[in-house]
Write a protein that holds these residues in place. Structure first.
Motif, PDB file in Angstrom:
ATOM      1  N   ARG A   1       0.808  -1.114  -0.181  1.00 43.27           N
ATOM      2  CA  ARG A   1       0.115  -0.144   0.074  1.00 43.27           C
ATOM      3  C   ARG A   1       0.866   1.265  -0.027  1.00 43.27           C
ATOM      4  O   ARG A   1       0.443   2.244  -0.668  1.00 43.27           O
ATOM      5  N   ARG A   2       1.865   1.248   0.796  1.00 44.53           N
ATOM      6  CA  ARG A   2       2.850   2.488   0.504  1.00 44.53           C
ATOM      7  C   ARG A   2       3.423   2.903  -0.780  1.00 44.53           C
ATOM      8  O   ARG A   2       3.443   3.752  -1.484  1.00 44.53           O
ATOM      9  N   ILE A   3       3.617   1.735  -1.519  1.00 44.24           N
ATOM     10  CA  ILE A   3       3.995   1.883  -3.032  1.00 44.24           C
ATOM     11  C   ILE A   3       3.072   2.373  -3.854  1.00 44.24           C
ATOM     12  O   ILE A   3       2.934   3.144  -4.687  1.00 44.24           O
ATOM     13  N   LYS A   4       1.573   1.770  -3.661  1.00 41.92           N
ATOM     14  CA  LYS A   4       0.562   2.244  -4.376  1.00 41.92           C
ATOM     15  C   LYS A   4       0.337   3.706  -3.936  1.00 41.92           C
ATOM     16  O   LYS A   4      -0.173   4.502  -4.999  1.00 41.92           O
ATOM     17  N   MET A   5       0.508   4.072  -2.946  1.00 41.30           N
ATOM     18  CA  MET A   5       0.317   5.313  -2.560  1.00 41.30           C
ATOM     19  C   MET A   5       1.014   6.354  -3.011  1.00 41.30           C
ATOM     20  O   MET A   5       0.700   7.418  -3.589  1.00 41.30           O
ATOM     21  N   TRP A   6       2.322   5.990  -3.078  1.00 43.30           N
ATOM     22  CA  TRP A   6       3.513   6.867  -3.788  1.00 43.30           C
ATOM     23  C   TRP A   6       2.883   7.026  -5.061  1.00 43.30           C
ATOM     24  O   TRP A   6       3.147   7.914  -5.938  1.00 43.30           O
ATOM     25  N   ASN A   7       2.690   5.911  -5.885  1.00 44.03           N
ATOM     26  CA  ASN A   7       2.258   6.015  -7.378  1.00 44.03           C
ATOM     27  C   ASN A   7       0.986   6.868  -7.509  1.00 44.03           C
ATOM     28  O   ASN A   7       1.097   7.601  -8.323  1.00 44.03           O
ATOM     29  N   ASN A   8       0.039   6.594  -6.580  1.00 45.47           N
ATOM     30  CA  ASN A   8      -1.078   7.832  -6.764  1.00 45.47           C
ATOM     31  C   ASN A   8      -0.501   9.040  -6.590  1.00 45.47           C
ATOM     32  O   ASN A   8      -1.162   9.853  -7.212  1.00 45.47           O
ATOM     33  N   LEU A   9       0.203   9.251  -5.645  1.00 44.86           N
ATOM     34  CA  LEU A   9       0.604  10.692  -5.603  1.00 44.86           C
ATOM     35  C   LEU A   9       1.446  11.371  -6.336  1.00 44.86           C
ATOM     36  O   LEU A   9       1.300  12.294  -6.882  1.00 44.86           O
ATOM     37  N   ALA A  10       2.154  10.196  -7.194  1.00 47.50           N
ATOM     38  CA  ALA A  10       3.351  10.842  -8.143  1.00 47.50           C
ATOM     39  C   ALA A  10       2.338  10.873  -9.584  1.00 47.50           C
ATOM     40  O   ALA A  10       3.104  11.319 -10.554  1.00 47.50           O
ATOM     41  N   GLY A  11       1.159  10.555  -9.648  1.00 45.23           N
ATOM     42  CA  GLY A  11       0.328  10.773 -10.740  1.00 45.23           C
ATOM     43  C   GLY A  11       0.919   9.718 -11.853  1.00 45.23           C
ATOM     44  O   GLY A  11       0.929  10.087 -13.083  1.00 45.23           O
ATOM     45  N   GLY A  12       1.237   8.429 -11.357  1.00 44.82           N
ATOM     46  CA  GLY A  12       1.589   7.620 -12.377  1.00 44.82           C
ATOM     47  C   GLY A  12       3.028   7.361 -12.441  1.00 44.82           C
ATOM     48  O   GLY A  12       3.652   6.728 -13.325  1.00 44.82           O
ATOM     49  N   THR A  13       3.672   8.205 -11.841  1.00 48.47           N
ATOM     50  CA  THR A  13       5.266   8.221 -12.046  1.00 48.47           C
ATOM     51  C   THR A  13       5.579   7.085 -11.026  1.00 48.47           C
ATOM     52  O   THR A  13       5.758   7.072  -9.674  1.00 48.47           O
ATOM     53  N   THR A  14       5.861   5.527 -11.504  1.00 53.57           N
ATOM     54  CA  THR A  14       5.923   4.653 -10.781  1.00 53.57           C
ATOM     55  C   THR A  14       7.259   4.795  -9.744  1.00 53.57           C
ATOM     56  O   THR A  14       8.274   5.229 -10.224  1.00 53.57           O
ATOM     57  N   PHE A  15       7.108   4.111  -8.472  1.00 58.99           N
ATOM     58  CA  PHE A  15       8.328   4.346  -7.532  1.00 58.99           C
ATOM     59  C   PHE A  15       9.610   3.805  -8.346  1.00 58.99           C
ATOM     60  O   PHE A  15       9.449   2.557  -8.560  1.00 58.99           O
ATOM     61  N   PRO A  16      10.728   4.626  -8.505  1.00 64.94           N
ATOM     62  CA  PRO A  16      11.869   3.901  -9.159  1.00 64.94           C
ATOM     63  C   PRO A  16      12.721   3.018  -8.257  1.00 64.94           C
ATOM     64  O   PRO A  16      13.795   3.257  -8.058  1.00 64.94           O
ATOM     65  N   SER A  17      12.011   1.889  -8.051  1.00 62.52           N
ATOM     66  CA  SER A  17      12.715   0.851  -7.066  1.00 62.52           C
ATOM     67  C   SER A  17      13.924   0.296  -7.837  1.00 62.52           C
ATOM     68  O   SER A  17      13.749   0.079  -8.968  1.00 62.52           O
ATOM     69  N   GLU A  18      14.819  -0.003  -6.938  1.00 62.42           N
ATOM     70  CA  GLU A  18      16.009  -0.828  -7.606  1.00 62.42           C
ATOM     71  C   GLU A  18      16.062  -1.989  -6.679  1.00 62.42           C
ATOM     72  O   GLU A  18      15.795  -1.973  -5.516  1.00 62.42           O
ATOM     73  N   TYR A  19      16.637  -3.106  -7.357  1.00 61.63           N
ATOM     74  CA  TYR A  19      16.904  -4.295  -6.573  1.00 61.63           C
ATOM     75  C   TYR A  19      18.092  -4.235  -5.607  1.00 61.63           C
ATOM     76  O   TYR A  19      18.894  -3.526  -5.749  1.00 61.63           O
ATOM     77  N   TRP A  20      17.871  -4.572  -4.349  1.00 62.39           N
ATOM     78  CA  TRP A  20      18.982  -4.670  -3.497  1.00 62.39           C
ATOM     79  C   TRP A  20      18.773  -6.162  -2.702  1.00 62.39           C
ATOM     80  O   TRP A  20      17.848  -6.626  -2.655  1.00 62.39           O
ATOM     81  N   ASP A  21      20.010  -6.605  -2.691  1.00 58.38           N
ATOM     82  CA  ASP A  21      19.975  -8.113  -1.838  1.00 58.38           C
ATOM     83  C   ASP A  21      20.008  -8.032  -0.331  1.00 58.38           C
ATOM     84  O   ASP A  21      20.772  -7.399   0.148  1.00 58.38           O
ATOM     85  N   ARG A  22      18.546  -8.097   0.016  1.00 63.46           N
ATOM     86  CA  ARG A  22      18.351  -7.746   1.524  1.00 63.46           C
ATOM     87  C   ARG A  22      18.962  -8.889   2.401  1.00 63.46           C
ATOM     88  O   ARG A  22      18.616  -8.745   3.541  1.00 63.46           O
ATOM     89  N   TRP A  23      19.302 -10.003   1.798  1.00 63.05           N
ATOM     90  CA  TRP A  23      19.917 -11.176   2.713  1.00 63.05           C
ATOM     91  C   TRP A  23      21.390 -11.030   2.768  1.00 63.05           C
ATOM     92  O   TRP A  23      21.747 -11.819   3.534  1.00 63.05           O
ATOM     93  N   LYS A  24      21.832 -10.287   2.299  1.00 64.71           N
ATOM     94  CA  LYS A  24      23.350 -10.370   2.508  1.00 64.71           C
ATOM     95  C   LYS A  24      23.927  -9.482   3.466  1.00 64.71           C
ATOM     96  O   LYS A  24      23.240  -8.546   4.037  1.00 64.71           O
ATOM     97  N   GLY A  25      24.809 -10.580   4.163  1.00 64.32           N
ATOM     98  CA  GLY A  25      25.127  -9.757   5.555  1.00 64.32           C
ATOM     99  C   GLY A  25      25.982 -10.853   6.426  1.00 64.32           C
ATOM    100  O   GLY A  25      26.213 -11.861   5.837  1.00 64.32           O
ATOM    101  N   PRO A  26      26.273 -10.564   7.549  1.00 60.95           N
ATOM    102  CA  PRO A  26      26.970 -11.438   8.491  1.00 60.95           C
ATOM    103  C   PRO A  26      26.142 -12.734   8.830  1.00 60.95           C
ATOM    104  O   PRO A  26      25.032 -12.798   9.020  1.00 60.95           O
ATOM    105  N   TRP A  27      26.899 -13.788   9.101  1.00 65.42           N
ATOM    106  CA  TRP A  27      26.255 -15.286   9.496  1.00 65.42           C
ATOM    107  C   TRP A  27      25.728 -14.860  10.908  1.00 65.42           C
ATOM    108  O   TRP A  27      26.291 -14.095  11.679  1.00 65.42           O
ATOM    109  N   PRO A  28      24.665 -15.767  11.345  1.00 69.43           N
ATOM    110  CA  PRO A  28      24.426 -15.569  12.833  1.00 69.43           C
ATOM    111  C   PRO A  28      25.765 -16.007  13.690  1.00 69.43           C
ATOM    112  O   PRO A  28      26.442 -16.920  13.173  1.00 69.43           O
ATOM    113  N   ALA A  29      25.810 -15.543  14.769  1.00 72.71           N
ATOM    114  CA  ALA A  29      27.028 -15.765  15.684  1.00 72.71           C
ATOM    115  C   ALA A  29      26.751 -17.084  16.130  1.00 72.71           C
ATOM    116  O   ALA A  29      25.672 -17.859  16.302  1.00 72.71           O
ATOM    117  N   ARG A  30      27.825 -17.734  16.281  1.00 70.38           N
ATOM    118  CA  ARG A  30      28.013 -19.240  16.846  1.00 70.38           C
ATOM    119  C   ARG A  30      27.772 -19.244  18.247  1.00 70.38           C
ATOM    120  O   ARG A  30      28.054 -18.490  18.792  1.00 70.38           O
TER     121      ARG A  30
END
Lengths: 277, 92
Positions: A248-277
Motif C-alpha cells: 500500500r505504501r508503493i501504491k500510495m506513492w504511485n497515486n501521489l506521483a500521478g503515475g510516476t512509478t516508484f523508481p525501485s531498484e533491486y537490492w540484496d536484502r539477505w546479504k550480511g553477516p552469518w548468525p553468531a556461533r
C-alpha cells in the motif's frame, strides 16, 4: 459540500523532498515548525482566551491571524506536496480548548471532511493542527499511531485498544503544525497540567489527481529510498498485514506521483553477516 | 473487601500466546477508574500473553478465527485480541 477556500499562491511554497514524502507515506504525519515568533503565537493564544464561546467553523473569522499559519510557505508547501497544488481548505475547522483535568480521548478517526470514504492507497484529505503554545507531555498533547492510515477501521472496533507500543505523543514547540493523513488513528491525551492547551484544527482536501509529483521530486533521490519505503517499520500490525502494508505504501506513492512509478531498484536484502556461533 | 475482576486487553502480532504485544489496556474494578492513553511513554509489564499467564492472569477470550486478517477485504484489526482476567480483593 463544495464551499471551500482555495490554497494560497501568493507566497513561494517550500515543498517536501522525497525522503519527507516517503516518511509521510510510511507514518501518515509530518510536523512543520514555522518561524512565527513568540509575539505572533502569544497573540493568537490571547485572542483564543478572549473568545466568549467556541465559534466552531467561524474560528478563522474570529482569529484571522490563523490564515497566516496555513499560508506559511512551509505549511502550504507541505500541503501542496501531499494533496497536490490545487488543494483547498475545507469549510469545517475547530478550536480545541483542552482544559486542565481533561481526560484522554479514545483512539478515533474524524468525520466531516465531506467524504466518508477511506482510502488507504491515496491522500484525499489531511488534518492540519496548529499549536500556539509549547505543548509538554502533561498538557494533553495529540497522540497518534503511525502507519494506521493504511488500515481503515471502524470506531467501535477501536474501543478496546489502550496504549500502543509505538504510539507518538506530539509534544511540540509553539507555532508547530502537525499534518496528518485523515485516516491516521489519533486522540487527545489527558491534560494533567495547570495550563490550557489550544489546538486549532483545519481540514484540507485534494481537489484533483496530479499528473506528476507535486513535491520536490528527484528520481535518483527517490530511488535511493526503495529499501526504506518497503522495509521500514510502520503500523503495529499482525504479521499477515505487514506485506499488505508495504504494497500500500508503493501504491500510495504511485497515486501521489500521478503515475510516476516508484523508481525501485533491486537490492540484496539477505546479504550480511552469518548468525553468531 | 470483595473479590473483583481485573481485565487486561492485549492485542498481539499473531494467534500464538508467545507472540509480541502490540497494544494493551488495563481496566480496574474501581469506580470512576479510567484507562487512558499514556502521554509520557509506556512500558508494557509483559512481553506476551504467555508472560501474563505466568503472572497469574487467566485468558477468558481468545481471538476469533474470523479476526484472521489475511485478505485485503478484512483489515479492521491491528492485533489479535486476547482478554485476560485476574480476580483480586478490592475495597468496596
Amino acid at each position: 459540500m463544495t464551499s471551500a477556500t482555495p490554497s494560497s499562491t501568493t507566497k513561494e511554497q517550500i515543498l517536501l523532498n522525497d525522503e519527507q514524502m516517503v516518511d509521510f507515506i510510511i507514518n501518515g504525519y509530518t510536523i512543520v515548525e514555522t518561524d512565527f515568533g513568540d509575539e505572533f503565537n502569544q497573540g493568537v493564544f490571547d485572542q483564543l482566551e478572549a473568545l466568549p464561546e467556541n465559534p466552531g467553523d467561524g474560528i478563522l473569522e474570529a482569529v484571522p491571524a490563523l490564515g497566516d499559519v496555513y499560508s506559511h510557505p512551509k505549511v502550504a508547501g507541505a500541503l501542496a506536496s501531499v494533496l497536490g497544488p490545487d488543494y483547498y481548505m475545507y469549510q469545517h475547522r475547530h478550536c480545541h480548548r483542552n482544559m486542565p483535568g481533561t481526560p484522554s480521548q479514545m483512539w478515533h478517526l474524524d468525520g466531516g471532511a465531506g467524504t466518508t470514504e477511506r482510502n488507504p492507497e491515496h491522500v484525499r484529505a489531511v488534518l492540519a493542527m496548529y499549536y500556539p503554545q509549547d505543548v509538554e507531555s502533561n498538557m494533553g498533547p495529540t497522540a497518534l499511531i503511525p502507519g494506521t492510515h493504511l488500515f481503515p477501521s471502524s470506531a467501535d472496533r477501536m474501543a478496546s485498544y489502550g496504549n500502543f507500543k509505538n504510539q507518538i505523543i506530539a509534544t511540540v514547540k509553539a507555532g508547530s503544525v502537525l499534518i496528518i493523513h485523515y485516516d491516521v488513528w489519533h486522540a487527545g491525551t489527558a491534560n494533567t497540567s495547570d495550563n490550557v492547551r489550544y489546538m486549532i484544527k483545519f481540514l484540507f482536501n485534494r481537489l484533483s489527481d496530479t499528473t506528476k509529483p507535486s513535491w520536490d521530486y528527484d528520481r535518483d533521490a527517490a530511488a535511493a529510498l526503495g529499501e526504506k519505503i518497503t522495509s521500514a517499520s510502520g503500523a503495529p500490525v499482525t504479521r499477515a498485514l505487514a506485506g499488505i502494508e508495504k504494497n500500500r505504501r508503493i501504491k500510495m506513492w504511485n497515486n501521489l506521483a500521478g503515475g510516476t512509478t516508484f523508481p525501485s531498484e533491486y537490492w540484496d536484502r539477505w546479504k550480511g553477516p552469518w548468525p553468531a556461533r | 473487601m470483595s473479590l473483583k475482576q481485573r481485565l487486561l486487553y492485549l492485542q498481539i502480532e499473531s494467534v500464538s500466546v508467545r507472540s509480541p504485544i502490540i497494544a494493551m489496556a488495563l481496566h480496574e474494578p474501581v469506580p470512576d477508574s479510567i484507562t487512558q492513553i499514556e502521554p509520557t511513554g509506556i512500558e508494557f509489564p509483559y512481553a506476551s500473553v504467555h508472560e501474563a499467564v505466568i503472572d497469574g492472569w487467566r485468558v477468558v477470550s481468545f481471538p476469533s478465527p474470523k479476526e484472521s486478517a489475511t485478505t485485503e477485504d478484512d483489515l479492521t484489526i491491528l492485533g489479535y485480541e486476547f482478554i485476560l482476567e485476574k480476580l483480586e480483593q478490592f475495597d468496596d
